[in-house]
Design an enzyme around this catalytic site. Structure first.
Site, mmCIF file in Angstrom:
data_model
loop_
_atom_site.group_PDB
_atom_site.id
_atom_site.type_symbol
_atom_site.label_atom_id
_atom_site.label_comp_id
_atom_site.label_asym_id
_atom_site.label_seq_id
_atom_site.Cartn_x
_atom_site.Cartn_y
_atom_site.Cartn_z
ATOM 1 N N ASP A 50 0.847 -1.191 0.000
ATOM 2 C CA ASP A 50 0.000 0.000 0.000
ATOM 3 C C ASP A 50 0.883 1.241 0.000
ATOM 4 O O ASP A 50 1.956 1.241 -0.601
ATOM 5 C CB ASP A 50 -0.926 -0.041 1.225
ATOM 6 C CG ASP A 50 -2.286 0.586 0.941
ATOM 7 O OD1 ASP A 50 -2.330 1.809 0.741
ATOM 8 O OD2 ASP A 50 -3.297 -0.132 0.924
ATOM 9 N N HIS A 85 -3.812 5.725 3.472
ATOM 10 C CA HIS A 85 -4.546 4.518 3.088
ATOM 11 C C HIS A 85 -3.940 3.261 3.690
ATOM 12 O O HIS A 85 -4.637 2.413 4.235
ATOM 13 C CB HIS A 85 -4.600 4.416 1.568
ATOM 14 C CG HIS A 85 -5.558 3.396 1.054
ATOM 15 N ND1 HIS A 85 -5.195 2.092 0.835
ATOM 16 C CD2 HIS A 85 -6.872 3.480 0.720
ATOM 17 C CE1 HIS A 85 -6.242 1.419 0.376
ATOM 18 N NE2 HIS A 85 -7.272 2.243 0.303
ATOM 19 N N ASN A 177 -13.926 -0.520 -6.953
ATOM 20 C CA ASN A 177 -14.996 0.360 -6.485
ATOM 21 C C ASN A 177 -15.807 1.077 -7.549
ATOM 22 O O ASN A 177 -16.482 2.040 -7.224
ATOM 23 C CB ASN A 177 -14.408 1.466 -5.601
ATOM 24 C CG ASN A 177 -13.978 0.965 -4.252
ATOM 25 O OD1 ASN A 177 -14.259 -0.159 -3.881
ATOM 26 N ND2 ASN A 177 -13.266 1.790 -3.530
ATOM 27 N N SER A 242 -11.347 -1.840 -0.392
ATOM 28 C CA SER A 242 -10.079 -1.856 0.338
ATOM 29 C C SER A 242 -10.298 -2.374 1.745
ATOM 30 O O SER A 242 -9.584 -3.252 2.233
ATOM 31 C CB SER A 242 -9.515 -0.433 0.463
ATOM 32 O OG SER A 242 -9.164 0.112 -0.746
#
Length: 382
Positions: A50, A85, A177, A242
Site C-alpha cells: 500500500d 490509506h 470500487n 479496500s
C-alpha cells in the site's frame, strides 16, 4: 488516475459519546469478539502492499515491522505514510484498540509494510509484482492488496502471485470500487477477491463484482486508524472494497494463528467453505461464496485439500500454460491475451477516506454499538 480522494468533515456531535471501537460496526456484525476469544492472530505476519504504514500510530505501536519500498518509495522501510490509506488498512487488520482507539480483526498479528508507489505516485503493475515476491520471501503468511488495476495485468504479476502461492502465502485483494468487473490482482487465480457489503448486509452499491468474486465483507463506513499528519484526530472513516479486503486478511491471520501448521490452501478452503451465503446457494458474481465468517473459519473441521481451491486443475499437458485470470469456475481459465494491455493503475487501492474530527474518550466499551455516522460525500469512481 488515483481513486483515493480524502475529505475531512465534522461529524455529528453524537460521535463524541462513542469510542472509536464502538464506531467499528463491522466488529459486531462479524462476531469478531467471539473469534478473538479463539485467536488474536499472534505470530502471523501480514504484509500490507500500500502507501506505507505509520508505525508511530498509538493503535499500531509494536505491531509494525520494518518493511521496504518499491518504485518512488524505494529506499524506505515502509513505516511512514503520507497518504493514510496503508495505515487505515493496517488498522483494520491489526490495531490494538488501546485507550479507546481502533481495534483490528487480528490485534496479535504483525504488519509488514510495503510501500509500493511508482514515480507517478501510483501503483505500477510490475511494482506490485515485486512487492508480492518480497513479502513472500520475508515471512508474510498473508498478503493484503487493497489496490487494483482497472485493466489487465502483466505476466510478471501473475508469476508473482503463483510464486507466493507456492511459498504458502494467503493472498487477498480488493475487487474494486467502480461497479464494474473485478480488478487485478483480485482476478488472478488463487487470490481471494473480496467484494463489499453495506451496513445492512447487502451488496455495497459501488463494489466491483463478477465471476472472479470469492468473498464479501463490510465496505461501508469502516472506521480505522490514520496518520495524524493526514487526519488530526488520528482516525478516519472509509468506504471501499479496500476495507473489505483488509477485514478478510485479518480473518485469514486469525485462522493461521490458531492453526499454525495448516497450509495456505486449507486456510483458503476454510474461508470459502464457511462463508455465509448471501444470495442463491453456492457461488455468485456479487458476493462470491458469501460473507466471510470468522468463527466459522476458525472452528470448522474440514479435511485437507490437495490444492488451493481457487486454482484451476493441473494441465494434462507438460507444456507451460499461458498466464491466466480467475473465472468463476477454476476449470475454465481465461487466456491473458484476451485482455486489453495495461493502461491505468489505481493508486492507494479502493476507498474514499474521511477524517474523524472527534474527541476520543479514555474508556471504551468491550461490546460496541453499531456505528451511527454516515458521510454525505459519495465514493469517488476510478
Amino acid at each position: 488516475m488515483p481513486v483515493l480522494q480524502a475529505f475531512v468533515v465534522a461529524l455529528p456531535l453524537l460521535l463524541a459519546a462513542q469510542t472509536i471501537e464502538e464506531q467499528e460496526w463491522h466488529l459486531d456484525a462479524l462476531d469478531v469478539y467471539s473469534a478473538q476469544a479463539q485467536s488474536r492472530g499472534d505470530g502471523v505476519v501480514v504484509a500490507v502492499i500500500d502507501s506505507g504504514v505509520d508505525a508511530r500510530h498509538p493503535d499500531l505501536a509494536g505491531r509494525v515491522l520494518p518493511g521496504t519500498g518499491f518504485g518512488r518509495s524505494q529506499g524506505t522501510d515502509g513505516t511512514t505514510d503520507i497518504d493514510g490509506h496503508g495505515t487505515g488498512m493496517a488498522g483494520i487488520i491489526a490495531a490494538t484498540g488501546k485507550g479507546g482507539g481502533a481495534l483490528g480483526i487480528a490485534p496479535g498479528a504483525k504488519i509488514l509494510p510495503i510501500a509500493s508507489a511508482d514515480e507517478k505516485e501510483q501503483f505500477g503493475l510490475d511494482v506490485v509484482a515485486e512487492s508480492i515476491r518480497w513479502a513472500a520471501d520475508h515471512g508474510a503468511k498473508v498478503v493484503n492488496m487493497s489496490l487494483g488495476f482497472s485493466s489487465s495485468m502483466t505476466p510478471s504479476l501473475v508469476k508473482a502471485v503463483n510464486y507466493a502461492i507456492e511459498k504458502d502465502v494467503v493472498l487477498v485483494a480488493a475487487t474494486g470500487n467502480d461497479g464494474k468487473e473485478v480488478s487485478a490482482p483480485a482476478n488472478i487465480k488463487g487470490v481471494i477477491a473480496v467484494a463489499g457489503t453495506n451496513k445492512v448486509g447487502k451488496p455495497w452499491v459501488s463494489s466491483n463484482v463478477g465471476a472472479d468474486t470469492v468473498l464479501a465483507a463490510p465496505a461501508e463506513g469502516i472506521v480505522t486508524a490514520a496518520p495524524e499528519s493526514v487526519y488530526a484526530s488520528g482516525y478516519a472513516e472509509m468506504d471501499g472494497t479496500s476495507a473489505a479486503s483488509a477485514i478478510v486478511s485479518g480473518v485469514a491471520a486469525l485462522v493461521r494463528a490458531k492453526h499454525p501448521e495448516m497450509p495456505a490452501k486449507d486456510v483458503v478452503n476454510a474461508l470459502i467453505s464457511t462463508a455465509k451465503d448471501m444470495a442463491e446457494p453456492g457461488r455468485d458474481a456479487t458476493t462470491g461464496f458469501g460473507m466471510v465468517d470468522p468463527m466459522g473459519a476458525l472452528t470448522a473441521k474440514l479435511p485437507p485439500v490437495e490444492r488451493n481451491p481457487l486454482l484451476p486443475p493441473p494441465q494434462p499437458s507438460t507444456a507451460q500454460p499461458a498466464p491466466t485470470l480467475a473465472s468463476q469456475r477454476p476449470e475454465q481459465p481465461v487466456d491473458l491475451s484476451d485482455r486489453l494491455p495495461f493502461v491505468a493503475a489505481v493508486a492507494g487501492g479502493t476507498a474514499v477516506m474521511t477524517g474523524l474530527l472527534i474527541a476520543v474518550p479514555a474508556i471504551r466499551s468491550r461490546r460496541p454499538k453499531p456505528g451511527v455516522s454516515e458521510r454525505g460525500t459519495p465514493p469517488t469512481p476510478w
